[in-house]
Design an enzyme around this catalytic site. Structure first.
Site, PDB file in Angstrom:
ATOM      1  N   ASP A 210       0.856  -1.196   0.000  1.00 20.12           N
ATOM      2  CA  ASP A 210       0.000   0.000   0.000  1.00 20.12           C
ATOM      3  C   ASP A 210       0.884   1.235   0.000  1.00 20.12           C
ATOM      4  O   ASP A 210       0.742   2.139   0.811  1.00 20.12           O
ATOM      5  CB  ASP A 210      -0.906  -0.025   1.235  1.00 20.12           C
ATOM      6  CG  ASP A 210      -2.047   0.991   1.164  1.00 20.12           C
ATOM      7  OD1 ASP A 210      -2.423   1.378   0.044  1.00 20.12           O
ATOM      8  OD2 ASP A 210      -2.549   1.385   2.230  1.00 20.12           O
ATOM      9  N   ASP A 228       3.222   1.520   8.143  1.00 18.25           N
ATOM     10  CA  ASP A 228       2.002   0.768   7.891  1.00 18.25           C
ATOM     11  C   ASP A 228       2.159  -0.355   6.871  1.00 18.25           C
ATOM     12  O   ASP A 228       1.889  -0.193   5.682  1.00 18.25           O
ATOM     13  CB  ASP A 228       0.879   1.713   7.446  1.00 18.25           C
ATOM     14  CG  ASP A 228      -0.465   1.009   7.421  1.00 18.25           C
ATOM     15  OD1 ASP A 228      -0.558  -0.107   7.966  1.00 18.25           O
ATOM     16  OD2 ASP A 228      -1.415   1.572   6.859  1.00 18.25           O
TER      17      ASP A 228
END
Length: 353
Positions: A210, A228
């Site tokens: 991502d 993340d």
């Protein structure tokens, strides 16, 4: 869609509950907490005073129940730990009470990392892009050392197919627009699969998964670092490159891509055939994003943040965009190299640093 069953997954995450969970996990927080931008999980910044971790700012993530299994989360954590050991700048999770990086408390699961600050990277600067390219090559070098066993794989149209199937099976699309959207989605899925089928011997690696600009933080002294890894997957390297490109089909966008690849290839080889997957991967993300919103609509945070979602106009617009993507995915003499700002979607926004 607007009458979805309320999602009470995070109903008990009061400040008191979270402080109790952190204390049970072996962390002594001083009570200062700041909730960070996140839709998929619940993420907060806190300050801890602890003999093991010292006095420092940390980030705690409470995982959305039932999204990932414990094994999948621990595989993500192990990847982050491997990257940190190889001096790839990511924040690896701390080992908590009980000896694991994943802690269970009264039906909730949490992980904690040290906080790493920074600002968004200047993607108009070619040297910044080269630096990010080098960093991604190092991340992928660690990623190629072994495969994920439990995480998802983005190496076919399967994620888009699963998203489409869920939307149709759950009557998530208004009847008056379902046929038009589904026709476009089915044709796109066929084109996505054809693109992957056209690349025999495609090398897969563990990816960030991502890697949009919001998941890269920059500091003047250290340069870029990643945050993340919640969407870490197996897939082709280009999945971690295409979301860094902004703008329309312009010389500036091509210069951005060239700068990222220049940095990447200073460290590792890049299979130029993968550039043919940029538009298929972007199309897959669009379909996946619609299903993500629909699945989460019972969470009160989602209608408030995405009031435009689920209307007939939304689905007609999506059908039109998917038809445009069919043309963008049509095989050409030169591989596609262009993405647009509005199509780079932040699934999580965790700020999990």
């Amino acid at each position: 869609m607007h009458h979805a069953t309320p999602d009470l997954s995070f109903g008990d995450l009061t400040p008191e509950f979270m402080l109790d969970a952190l204390e049970a996990a072996g962390l002594r927080a001083d009570g200062r907490m700041l909730q960070l931008n996140s839709f998929e999980n619940r993420v907060l910044m806190l300050h801890v005073e602890d003999a093991q971790f010292g006095s420092s700012a940390a980030v705690a993530k409470f995982y959305r129940p039932a999204r990932w299994s414990d094994v999948q989360i621990l595989e993500e954590h192990a990847f982050a730990t491997e990257l940190a050991a190889a001096e790839v700048p990511v924040a690896a999770p701390w080992t908590l009470e009980g000896g694991s990086t994943l802690f269970h408390y009264q039906g909730q699961r949490l992980a904690v990392t040290p906080r790493q600050g920074g600002r968004g990277p200047e993607l108009e600067d070619p040297e910044v892009l080269r630096w990010i390219g080098r960093l991604l090559a190092r991340l992928h070098g660690v990623g190629r050392s072994r495969p994920f066993a439990e995480r998802l794989t983005w190496a076919s149209a399967a994620p888009a197919q699963a998203a489409r199937d869920w939307l149709i099976a759950n009557d998530a699309i208004p009847p008056e627009t379902a046929s038009a959207w589904d026709d476009a989605a089915r044709r796109c899925i066929d084109s996505i699969q054809a693109a992957f089928d056209s690349l025999p011997g495609l090398q897969l690696t563990r990816l960030h998964g991502d890697c949009h600009p919001g998941n890269i933080l920059w500091t003047p002294d250290r340069g870029p670092h990643f945050v993340d890894l919640d969407d870490a997957v197996m897939g082709p390297a280009v999945q971690d490159l295409w979301m860094l490109l902004t703008g329309g089909e312009t010389d500036a966008t091509r210069r951005q891509l060239n700068a990222v690849l220049d940095g990447y290839e200073q460290i590792a080889e890049f299979d130029d055939r993968e550039l043919r997957l940029i538009e298929p991967l972007r199309t897959m993300r669009m379909i996946h994003h619609s299903a993500w919103l629909a699945r989460r609509w019972g969470d009160p945070a989602f209608p408030a943040a995405f009031p435009w979602f689920g209307t007939p106009n939304y689905w007609m617009d999506q059908a039109a965009l998917l038809r445009e993507q069919l043309e963008a995915m049509r095989p050409k003499d030169a591989p596609p190299t262009v993405v647009r700002d509005e199509d780079v979607v932040n699934f999580d926004g965790d700020g999990f640093a």
